[in-house]
Design a protein around this motif. Structure first.
Motif, PDB file in Angstrom:
ATOM      1  N   ASP A   1      -4.564   6.253  -1.219  1.00  0.00           N
ATOM      2  CA  ASP A   1      -5.287   5.931  -2.446  1.00  0.00           C
ATOM      3  C   ASP A   1      -5.063   4.487  -2.884  1.00  0.00           C
ATOM      4  O   ASP A   1      -5.705   4.018  -3.823  1.00  0.00           O
ATOM      5  N   ALA A   2      -4.151   3.805  -2.215  1.00  0.00           N
ATOM      6  CA  ALA A   2      -3.873   2.406  -2.564  1.00  0.00           C
ATOM      7  C   ALA A   2      -4.782   1.427  -1.825  1.00  0.00           C
ATOM      8  O   ALA A   2      -4.643   0.211  -2.000  1.00  0.00           O
ATOM      9  N   LEU A   3      -5.720   1.932  -1.007  1.00  0.00           N
ATOM     10  CA  LEU A   3      -6.610   1.035  -0.270  1.00  0.00           C
ATOM     11  C   LEU A   3      -7.374   0.142  -1.245  1.00  0.00           C
ATOM     12  O   LEU A   3      -8.085   0.629  -2.131  1.00  0.00           O
TER      13      LEU A   3
ATOM     14  N   MET B   1       0.853  -1.190   0.000  1.00  0.00           N
ATOM     15  CA  MET B   1       0.000   0.000   0.000  1.00  0.00           C
ATOM     16  C   MET B   1       0.883   1.233   0.000  1.00  0.00           C
ATOM     17  O   MET B   1       1.953   1.267   0.589  1.00  0.00           O
ATOM     18  N   GLY B   2       0.434   2.281  -0.671  1.00  0.00           N
ATOM     19  CA  GLY B   2       1.288   3.427  -0.915  1.00  0.00           C
ATOM     20  C   GLY B   2       1.312   4.442   0.201  1.00  0.00           C
ATOM     21  O   GLY B   2       1.038   4.157   1.357  1.00  0.00           O
ATOM     22  N   LEU B   3       1.605   5.669  -0.198  1.00  0.00           N
ATOM     23  CA  LEU B   3       1.768   6.768   0.743  1.00  0.00           C
ATOM     24  C   LEU B   3       0.416   7.286   1.222  1.00  0.00           C
ATOM     25  O   LEU B   3      -0.633   7.017   0.631  1.00  0.00           O
ATOM     26  N   TYR B   4       0.464   8.073   2.281  1.00  0.00           N
ATOM     27  CA  TYR B   4      -0.725   8.692   2.859  1.00  0.00           C
ATOM     28  C   TYR B   4      -0.719  10.195   2.603  1.00  0.00           C
ATOM     29  O   TYR B   4       0.342  10.817   2.513  1.00  0.00           O
ATOM     30  N   HIS B   5      -1.919  10.748   2.509  1.00  0.00           N
ATOM     31  CA  HIS B   5      -2.061  12.200   2.410  1.00  0.00           C
ATOM     32  C   HIS B   5      -3.362  12.612   3.083  1.00  0.00           C
ATOM     33  O   HIS B   5      -4.180  11.767   3.478  1.00  0.00           O
ATOM     34  N   SER B   6      -3.593  13.892   3.192  1.00  0.00           N
ATOM     35  CA  SER B   6      -4.787  14.404   3.861  1.00  0.00           C
ATOM     36  C   SER B   6      -6.040  14.157   3.030  1.00  0.00           C
ATOM     37  O   SER B   6      -5.999  14.142   1.795  1.00  0.00           O
ATOM     38  N   THR B   7      -7.158  13.993   3.707  1.00  0.00           N
ATOM     39  CA  THR B   7      -8.449  13.938   3.025  1.00  0.00           C
ATOM     40  C   THR B   7      -8.775  15.253   2.324  1.00  0.00           C
ATOM     41  O   THR B   7      -9.625  15.292   1.434  1.00  0.00           O
ATOM     42  N   ARG B   8      -8.101  16.330   2.712  1.00  0.00           N
ATOM     43  CA  ARG B   8      -8.423  17.656   2.189  1.00  0.00           C
ATOM     44  C   ARG B   8      -7.410  18.166   1.177  1.00  0.00           C
ATOM     45  O   ARG B   8      -7.575  19.251   0.627  1.00  0.00           O
TER      46      ARG B   8
END
Length: 502
Positions: free
Chosen positions: A34-36, A1-8
């Motif tokens: 986004d990799a979920l 699974m990739g990187l994380y970022h804000s919902t906003r």
């Protein structure tokens, strides 16, 4: 699974370790990936896997920058000998399903941990995950965990982080709006790095203030000068959310082992929830390949989620009710923001707009197509106080099984809603021991209820031939160590003072 970022905002991106360490994004959004769903968990050999094996596989998929050895160590430290059952979250069949549609119902007991609440499952894990973020340029940095609680998160977080190296923890709870047992669990907490404080207001007031604390750049700069960074143990932290995904797969595995379902059969989950974190973990499980026919949101009288899921309008401008299910007495469901992100196909701009509307006006409405996508996955219902009491009584009379008021909300909703088409089994998530709320449970069962919670525990034990968890029954003998109470606008100063003691 990739990187994380804000919902906003889609930028900047961070690793899973960075997301867990920070807790909340700089713009106030929640971390998502986004990799979920790109990686799925196979069903063919699911029945043969222990909770420990499932946890290693699922956490490894969702937190890819942790090594396999790191994940394995976290799982072992979190769950080896800390829960009452080897299953960690055992599944119990009900003799009689809440309604008559012919689908068998099971209770997933999530309360076998050290504080007798479902949040132990995640909060025994989070400190271990957090400890392994401490490397490189932040090796000497200390973390102050700041958390608002509606009752259960606080004690579970305290139990997980007490005396953990390199960390401190500050817990705020709404004064007079948690059960006596819940309050004593927090106010008697030992540990040189813990601070516990009541606030004059409700949970939403406290949670909103905590979010403002995280967004306070001047406070962050002052703390940085002292070598301290803030993070969260609430379910806004992805490190709190991810461990909860495991028990959905564990429930399915237990159904397979019992021969109650076959691999690929769809299961429906009913989840008592206020902050939307526990049921969002079920959505993550579905995205990872678990056959979920429907996820049912069960609310108490503070039914803001029910109204949103039926109308598409989220409106927190409503009376706040103090109920017998205090952990669900919430009007601002923070984790719903993550669901909105996925339901809008990652439209950060729209999510930011909706959250700004909630902050400024107390209300937002999602587009019809977004609501339709959410309703494809989620059902909903709610119970008032009389219905909660009736559900506790009905579950005992029909099954000889004692449930707490939060679980009773879910039980009532299952009574009201027929199973979704194609459902092979229904699972009710039981989020707390009934002995955390002995007076409410004893009263619902028609028992004589002494005014003292601990005397009431003894009455409940005798009447139901069950035993109160030792960690609850012995609370009355422990000295109260934390008596602070502050106004909402003094919470930031309280955190800064607590941080100075690290």
């Amino acid at each position: 699974m990739g990187l994380y970022h804000s919902t906003r905002s889609a930028a900047p991106c961070v690793t899973a370790k960075q997301a867990i360490r920070r807790g909340i994004a700089a713009d106030g959004g929640l971390f998502v990936s986004d990799a979920l769903g790109e990686t799925t968990i196979g069903l063919d050999d699911l029945a043969s896997k222990s909770y420990f094996e499932l946890a290693r596989e699922i956490l490894g998929a969702l937190l890819p920058d942790y090594t396999a050895d790191e994940i394995a160590a976290c799982v072992d430290e979190a769950y080896n000998g800390t829960f009452a059952s080897d299953e960690v979250t055992p599944l119990v069949p009900l003799a009689t399903a809440p309604n008559a549609d012919g689908v068998a119902t099971y209770v997933l007991e999530l309360f076998g941990g050290p504080t007798s609440a479902f949040k132990d499952v995640a909060l025994q894990m989070l400190p271990r995950l957090m400890a392994r973020t401490n490397s490189g340029e932040n090796a000497d940095e200390k973390i102050m965990i700041v958390t608002a609680t509606s009752g259960d998160t606080g004690k579970a977080a305290l139990a997980g982080f007490a005396d953990a190296p390199g960390t401190g923890i500050t817990v705020f709870y709404p004064e007079g709006k948690v059960s006596r047992v819940q309050e004593l669990q927090m106010s008697t907490q030992e540990g040189g790095n813990v601070a516990v404080c009541g606030v004059r207001g409700n949970f939403d007031d406290a949670q909103s203030a905590v979010k403002r604390i995280f967004a306070d750049e001047e406070l962050a700069a002052r703390l940085a000068d002292e070598g301290v960074v803030l993070s969260s143990a609430n379910s806004i932290n992805v490190g709190r959310l991810v461990p909860q995904v495991v028990y959905y797969f564990a429930a399915y595995a237990q159904l397979l082992r019992a021969g109650s379902i076959a691999a690929g059969d769809a299961v429906e989950f009913c989840v008592p929830t206020g902050n939307f974190g526990d049921i969002l973990a079920g959505y993550y499980a579905k995205r990872l390949g678990l056959p979920v026919s429907r996820l049912i949101v069960a609310s108490d009288k503070n039914n803001v989620l029910f109204d949103f899921l039926t109308t598409g309008t989220y409106d927190r401008k409503r009376p706040f009710f103090t109920t017998t299910s205090p952990s669900m007495d919430i009007l601002i469901s923070s984790n719903l923001e993550r669901m909105l992100y996925y339901a809008t196909d990652g439209d950060c701009e729209l999510v930011a707009e909706l959250m700004a509307g909630l902050s400024a006006e107390g209300v937002y409405t999602v587009p019809e197509q977004v609501l339709a996508r959410i309703q494809e996955v989620f059902g909903c219902g709610w119970a008032d106080e009389d219905q909660v009491a009736a559900a506790i009584k009905h579950c005992w009379d029909a099954n000889g099984y004692v449930i707490d008021p939060h679980t009773a909300c879910g039980y009532h909703v299952l009574e009201e809603l027929p199973a979704a088409p194609g459902t092979a089994a229904r699972v009710l998530l039981s989020t707390a021991s009934p002995y955390k709320f002995p007076r409410a449970v004893a009263g619902a069962l028609g028992l004589f209820c002494p005014p003292d919670d601990f005397a009431c525990m003894k009455v409940l034990e005798k009447a139901t031939n069950t035993t109160a968890p030792a960690q609850l029954a012995t609370l009355e003998d422990k000295p109260v160590l934390h008596t602070d109470v502050v106004d909402i606008d003094s919470m930031s100063a309280y955190v800064e003072q607590a941080a100075s003691n690290l």
